[in-house]
Design an enzyme around this catalytic site. Structure first.
Site, PDB file in Angstrom:
ATOM      1  CD  GLU A  95      -0.493  57.054 -15.557  1.00 53.26           C
ATOM      2  OE1 GLU A  95      -1.093  57.406 -15.894  1.00 53.26           O
ATOM      3  OE2 GLU A  95      -1.557  55.594 -15.648  1.00 53.26           O
ATOM      4  CB  CYS A 108       0.500  54.017  -5.588  1.00 55.59           C
ATOM      5  SG  CYS A 108       0.851  51.744  -6.031  1.00 55.59           S
ATOM      6  CB  CYS A 115       5.032  45.193 -17.145  1.00 55.10           C
ATOM      7  SG  CYS A 115       5.346  43.856 -15.699  1.00 55.10           S
ATOM      8  CB  CYS A 119      -0.146  39.877 -15.843  1.00 50.99           C
ATOM      9  SG  CYS A 119       0.428  39.477 -14.031  1.00 50.99           S
ATOM     10  CB  CYS A 122      -1.681  43.967 -15.612  1.00 47.00           C
ATOM     11  SG  CYS A 122      -0.718  45.267 -15.125  1.00 47.00           S
ATOM     12  CD  GLU A 184       7.541  42.025 -10.465  1.00 49.45           C
ATOM     13  OE1 GLU A 184       6.575  41.918 -10.047  1.00 49.45           O
ATOM     14  OE2 GLU A 184       8.253  41.190  -9.365  1.00 49.45           O
ATOM     15  CB  SER A 238       0.196  39.437  -8.226  1.00 56.46           C
ATOM     16  OG  SER A 238       0.381  40.211  -7.933  1.00 56.46           O
ATOM     17  CG  LEU A 239      -1.450  32.482  -5.517  1.00 59.16           C
ATOM     18  CD1 LEU A 239      -0.698  32.217  -5.612  1.00 59.16           C
ATOM     19  CD2 LEU A 239      -2.090  32.572  -3.797  1.00 59.16           C
ATOM     20  CG  ASN A 314      -9.463  48.129 -10.162  1.00 58.04           C
ATOM     21  OD1 ASN A 314     -10.311  48.389  -9.877  1.00 58.04           O
ATOM     22  ND2 ASN A 314      -8.589  47.975  -9.410  1.00 58.04           N
ATOM     23  CB  CYS A 357      -4.764  46.888  -8.582  1.00 54.97           C
ATOM     24  SG  CYS A 357      -4.641  47.217  -7.152  1.00 54.97           S
TER      25      CYS A 357
HETATM   26  N1  SAH Z   1       4.249  43.625 -10.165  1.00 53.34           N
HETATM   27  C1  SAH Z   1       4.147  43.839  -9.147  1.00 53.34           C
HETATM   28  C2  SAH Z   1       3.090  44.920  -8.455  1.00 53.34           C
HETATM   29  C3  SAH Z   1       2.395  46.104  -9.623  1.00 53.34           C
HETATM   30  S1  SAH Z   1       0.700  45.560  -9.416  1.00 53.34           S
HETATM   31  C4  SAH Z   1       3.048  42.863  -9.109  1.00 53.34           C
HETATM   32  O1  SAH Z   1       2.388  42.301 -10.138  1.00 53.34           O
HETATM   33  O2  SAH Z   1       2.701  41.958  -8.120  1.00 53.34           O
HETATM   34  C5  SAH Z   1      -0.019  45.435  -7.616  1.00 53.34           C
HETATM   35  C6  SAH Z   1      -1.736  44.850  -8.023  1.00 53.34           C
HETATM   36  O3  SAH Z   1      -2.401  44.559  -9.441  1.00 53.34           O
HETATM   37  C7  SAH Z   1      -0.852  43.249  -8.910  1.00 53.34           C
HETATM   38  O4  SAH Z   1      -1.449  41.799  -7.821  1.00 53.34           O
HETATM   39  C8  SAH Z   1      -1.754  42.560  -9.854  1.00 53.34           C
HETATM   40  O5  SAH Z   1      -1.123  41.938  -9.961  1.00 53.34           O
HETATM   41  C9  SAH Z   1      -2.296  43.472  -9.843  1.00 53.34           C
HETATM   42  N2  SAH Z   1      -3.719  44.201 -10.852  1.00 53.34           N
HETATM   43  C10 SAH Z   1      -3.070  44.222 -12.222  1.00 53.34           C
HETATM   44  N3  SAH Z   1      -4.252  44.295 -12.962  1.00 53.34           N
HETATM   45  C11 SAH Z   1      -5.115  44.969 -11.936  1.00 53.34           C
HETATM   46  C12 SAH Z   1      -6.044  45.409 -12.522  1.00 53.34           C
HETATM   47  N4  SAH Z   1      -6.989  45.151 -14.007  1.00 53.34           N
HETATM   48  N5  SAH Z   1      -7.377  44.265 -11.731  1.00 53.34           N
HETATM   49  C13 SAH Z   1      -6.749  44.397  -9.926  1.00 53.34           C
HETATM   50  N6  SAH Z   1      -6.114  44.164  -9.444  1.00 53.34           N
HETATM   51  C14 SAH Z   1      -5.113  44.680 -10.719  1.00 53.34           C
HETATM   52 FE1  SF4 Z   2       3.872  43.526 -13.811  1.00 51.41          FE
HETATM   53 FE2  SF4 Z   2       2.449  43.373 -12.258  1.00 51.41          FE
HETATM   54 FE3  SF4 Z   2       1.173  44.447 -13.878  1.00 51.41          FE
HETATM   55 FE4  SF4 Z   2       1.481  41.946 -13.885  1.00 51.41          FE
HETATM   56  S1  SF4 Z   2       0.214  42.773 -13.246  1.00 51.41           S
HETATM   57  S2  SF4 Z   2       2.191  42.674 -15.679  1.00 51.41           S
HETATM   58  S3  SF4 Z   2       4.033  42.053 -12.826  1.00 51.41           S
HETATM   59  S4  SF4 Z   2       2.485  45.181 -13.377  1.00 51.41           S
END
Ligand code: SAH
Ligand code: SF4
Length: 364
Positions: A95, A108, A115, A119, A122, A184, A238-239, A314, A357
Site C-alpha cells: 500500500e 507515504c 514488517c 510493534c 501496528c 522498516e 519511533s519511541l 489509530n 499511521c
Molecule cells: N517502520 C517505521 C515507519 C512506519 S510506521 C517505524 O516504525 O518508525 C510510522 C509511525 O506510525 C511509527 O512511529 C509507528 O510506530 C507509528 N504507528 C504504528 N502503528 C500505529 C497506530 N496504530 N497508530 C498510530 N501510530 C502508529
Molecule cells: Fe514495522 Fe514500523 Fe509497524 Fe513497527 S511500526 S511493525 S517497525 S512498520
C-alpha cells in the site's frame, strides 16, 4: 526459465549510463531515457519517440519500466487522502498513500511487504514479514503518486485544490515523500538509500533532501550508518516508551536495540550532522499518555536537538487500545514544553480508509 527483464527503476543514473555505454550507444541516449523516466514519467518505450528505434528496441527487449499496477484505489471521505493497493511482479502487494496536508502533497511510501519488527499496535507488524522491496519497487511508488498528481492537475481541481482554491496551490509534481508506509526502512537499508538517490537526482524527479523523511523503529546500526554517510533527509525515531521495559512491551525490536544504545546513536547522529531528530510517540489512552510519561520523555530527550511528533493511536484489528483524547495530548505537549521540547500532534487523516499511521496492511 527466461530471466526476468531488468527493471529500469532499479538503476541509478550512473548505472543507466554504464548500461548504455556497454551496449555501445551514446550517453545522450542515457540522459534522454532518464529524463523520459523521471521528468516525464513515461510509462512505455513507445512514448520515448526521441530515442532512435534501435536504442528503444534494445531496451524494450531487455528491460522493463517497473510501474506497479493499481489493484485498488480508496479515497477518504474528506478528499485529502488516497490509498493505493499496488501489485508487485511476484503477486505480492503493498500500500502507498497520497496525503494532502495544508497545501502540500506527500507520498507515504512502503519499504517492505509486511514488517519483521512486530510493534503490537501496528497492522503492518501484525501481518508479519514477507520480503524486502527492491529499489525499483520503492521508486515506482513515488512515481505512481507523481503520475496521479500530474493527471489530476490536468483533470481539474478535485485533489489539487481540495482546500485551497487558489491556483498557486496546484500540485503538478510530487515534492515530498515520507518513508513511513509498510515496513522498516532501515531493515532494508541499501535498497531504500538507492531509491532515495534516484528520486533526488537533479536531472530526474529532483526531490529535495529536506522534503524526504524516514521513520525508523530504532535500528541502531542503521542510524549510525545514516550519520556516517551524512544522509541528508529528516530522521524520525519511533519511541513510544521512555523506559526500556515500557518501550519493549510495545516495540519488541527494543530488545535487539535497547533504549540506552538507541539514545547513544541518536546523540551521535545529532552531533555528527548537527541536525534535529524527530521522535514519534503514539498516544495510547491510559497507557502512555499521562503526565508521568511526558516527564519521562522530557528527561530522556532533554538537551538533545529534538522534536516530538505525537500520534493519537489509530485502530488496528490486532490491538485493543484507544487513542488519547485531545485534552491528554495538550497536557502531554505542555509538559514537554517545560523541558524545552517542541512537539506537534499529527492530524488524523484517512482513518476511514485505514490509511493512517500503522494501519497499512494487505490480506494474505
Ligand atoms: N517502520 C517505521 C515507519 C512506519 S510506521 C517505524 O516504525 O518508525 C510510522 C509511525 O506510525 C511509527 O512511529 C509507528 O510506530 C507509528 N504507528 C504504528 N502503528 C500505529 C497506530 N496504530 N497508530 C498510530 N501510530 C502508529
Ligand atoms: Fe514495522 Fe514500523 Fe509497524 Fe513497527 S511500526 S511493525 S517497525 S512498520
Amino acid at each position: 526459465m527466461a530471466e526476468p527483464l531488468r527493471n529500469l527503476y532499479d538503476l541509478t543514473r550512473s548505472d543507466l549510463h554504464a548500461l548504455v555505454a556497454a551496449w555501445g550507444f551514446s550517453p545522450v541516449h542515457a540522459a534522454r531515457l532518464w529524463s523520459y523516466l523521471y521528468r516525464e514519467g513515461a510509462a512505455t518505450f513507445d512514448a520515448m519517440t526521441e530515442l532512435p528505434a534501435r536504442v528503444r528496441a534494445r531496451f524494450e527487449g531487455e528491460t522493463r519500466i517497473g510501474l506497479l499496477p493499481v489493484a485498488r484505489e480508496q479515497r477518504s471521505s474528506d478528499g485529502f487522502t488516497r490509498k493505493y493497493l499496488l501489485g508487485l511482479a511476484d503477486e505480492a502487494r503493498i500500500e502507498t498513500v497520497l496525503m494532502r496536508y495544508s497545501g502540500r502533497v506527500t507520498a507515504c511510501v512502503s519499504s517492505q511487504v509486511g514488517c519483521a519488527m512486530g510493534c503490537v499496535f501496528c497492522a503492518t507488524g501484525q501481518m508479519g514479514f514477507s520480503r524486502h522491496l527492491t529499489t525499483g519497487e520503492i521508486v515506482a511508488q513515488a512515481l505512481h503518486v507523481d503520475r496521479v498528481l500530474r493527471e489530476t492537475a490536468t483533470e481539474g481541481p478535485a485533489l489539487a485544490e481540495a482546500d485551497h482554491p487558489s491556483p498557486h496551490h496546484r500540485h503538478e509534481r510530487l515534492r515530498n515523500i515520507v518513508l513511513m508506509g509498510m515496513g522498516e526502512p532501515l531493515h532494508n537499508y541499501e535498497a531504500v538509500m538507492r531509491a532515495i538517490d534516484i528520486l533526488r537526482d537533479g536531472t530526474g524527479l529532483a526531490l529535495g533532501a529536506r522534503k524526504i523523511s524516514l521513520s525508523t523503529v530504532g535500528v541502531v546500526p542503521g542510524i549510525i550508518r545514516l550519520a556516517d554517510e551524512e544522509r541528508p533527509m529528516h530522521l524520525a525515531v519511533s519511541l513510544h516508551g521512555a523506559t526500556q521495559a515500557e518501550r519493549a512491551a510495545l516495540v519488541p525490536a527494543a530488545r535487539a536495540w535497547p533504549l540506552d544504545a538507541l539514545m547513544d546513536a541518536c546523540r551521535y547522529y545529532v552531533r555528527k550532522l548537527d541536525r534535529r531528530i524527530f521522535f514519534e510517540w503514539t498516544l495510547i489512552e491510559g497507557k502512555n499518555d499521562g503526565a508521568d510519561q511526558a516527564h519521562a520523555v522530557g528527561r530522556l530527550l532533554q538537551g538533545l536537538k529534538a522534536q516530538v511528533n505525537l500520534i493519537p493511536l489509530n485502530p488496528t484489528a490486532g490491538y485493543a487500545g484507544g487513542p488519547s483524547r485531545g485534552e491528554a495530548a495538550k497536557q502531554f505537549q505542555a509538559v514537554l514544553a517545560e523541558y524545552g521540547l517542541p512537539s506537534t500532534v499529527r492530524q488524523r487523516r484517512g482513518i476511514d480508509i485505514a490509511a493512517g499511521c500503522g494501519q497499512l496492511a494487505v490480506g494474505g
